[in-house]
Design an enzyme around this catalytic site. Structure first.
Site, PDB file in Angstrom:
ATOM      1  N   ILE A  74       0.957  -1.258   0.103  1.00  0.00           N
ATOM      2  CA  ILE A  74       0.406  -0.259  -0.045  1.00  0.00           C
ATOM      3  C   ILE A  74       0.953   1.366   0.028  1.00  0.00           C
ATOM      4  CG2 ILE A  74      -0.347   0.082   2.626  1.00  0.00           C
ATOM      5  CD1 ILE A  74      -2.849   0.971   1.868  1.00  0.00           C
ATOM      6  N   ALA A  75       0.791   2.458  -0.997  1.00  0.00           N
ATOM      7  CA  ALA A  75       1.138   3.448  -0.537  1.00  0.00           C
ATOM      8  C   ALA A  75       0.344   4.936  -1.324  1.00  0.00           C
ATOM      9  CB  ALA A  75       2.884   3.375  -1.746  1.00  0.00           C
ATOM     10  N   ILE A  76       0.986   5.713  -0.278  1.00  0.00           N
ATOM     11  CA  ILE A  76       0.290   7.173  -1.026  1.00  0.00           C
ATOM     12  C   ILE A  76       1.016   8.006  -1.615  1.00  0.00           C
ATOM     13  CG2 ILE A  76      -0.633   8.855  -0.113  1.00  0.00           C
ATOM     14  CD1 ILE A  76      -3.033   6.842  -0.654  1.00  0.00           C
ATOM     15  N   GLU A 108       2.190  -6.947   7.218  1.00  0.00           N
ATOM     16  CA  GLU A 108       3.689  -6.946   8.524  1.00  0.00           C
ATOM     17  C   GLU A 108       3.771  -4.847   7.898  1.00  0.00           C
ATOM     18  OE1 GLU A 108       4.583  -8.592   4.998  1.00  0.00           O
ATOM     19  OE2 GLU A 108       3.927 -11.061   6.717  1.00  0.00           O
ATOM     20  N   ASN A 113       8.477   2.464  11.410  1.00  0.00           N
ATOM     21  CA  ASN A 113       7.310   3.949  10.269  1.00  0.00           C
ATOM     22  C   ASN A 113       6.166   2.949  11.380  1.00  0.00           C
ATOM     23  OD1 ASN A 113       5.174   4.157   8.928  1.00  0.00           O
ATOM     24  ND2 ASN A 113       5.369   2.546   6.635  1.00  0.00           N
ATOM     25  N   TYR A 120      -2.992   2.010  11.355  1.00  0.00           N
ATOM     26  CA  TYR A 120      -3.152   0.739  11.050  1.00  0.00           C
ATOM     27  C   TYR A 120      -3.987   0.340  12.258  1.00  0.00           C
ATOM     28  CZ  TYR A 120      -0.110  -0.454   7.321  1.00  0.00           C
ATOM     29  OH  TYR A 120      -0.068  -0.628   5.650  1.00  0.00           O
TER      30      TYR A 120
END
Length: 153
Positions: A74-76, A108, A113, A120
């Protein structure tokens, strides 16, 4: 917040996805991994901002096998981080996996981070174990990962 839409990733999205991946992650997936053949991931969606031209600002890759959902990536886009887009994308991923029959969702996350861990946890993920030396670092070191789980809604 600007209008947006979420849609399945298309082959034409690979250039934008790859650019976000390189800017957002210290150990990015390769273009080959990002352009996975259809069927490798049950769920691969992009988050597009509605502007004069739709702008891809984030994505996720996830799958659901035998009732277990797994967030793989997942990334923005970094210039859009901290504005709530990660929450929108994570909510969409959870919804898609729940609809696919996930009884739990796993992921994971790098130990360093903290922002992702907080996000999460906001959505019900709890740390359940640690994987020693899981992630490669740019300086050659290895970093631990937290394995997190969420029981489906």
């Amino acid at each position: 917040m600007t209008d947006y839409y979420l849609c399945p990733l298309a082959h034409d999205d690979i250039t934008a996805i790859s650019a976000i991946e390189r800017r957002a992650h210290s150990s990015p997936w390769s273009d080959t991994q990002l352009a996975a053949p259809t069927g490798r991931f049950d769920h691969a969606y992009g988050l597009h901002l509605m502007q004069p031209h739709a702008l891809l600002i984030g994505y996720f890759y996830a799958r659901c096998v035998a009732g277990e959902g797994e967030l793989l990536n997942i990334a923005i886009e970094p210039t859009y981080q901290g504005q709530g887009w990660g929450s929108i994308l994570l909510e969409a991923m959870i919804k898609r996996l729940n609809e696919a029959g996930a009884e739990s969702i796993w992921l994971e996350v790098r130990e360093s981070n903290i922002a992702a861990q907080v996000l999460y946890q906001k959505y019900g993920f709890k740390p359940v174990s640690r994987r020693k030396h899981y992630y490669a670092c740019a300086d050659g070191r290895r970093e631990d990962a937290w394995v997190m789980q969420k029981i489906a809604d």
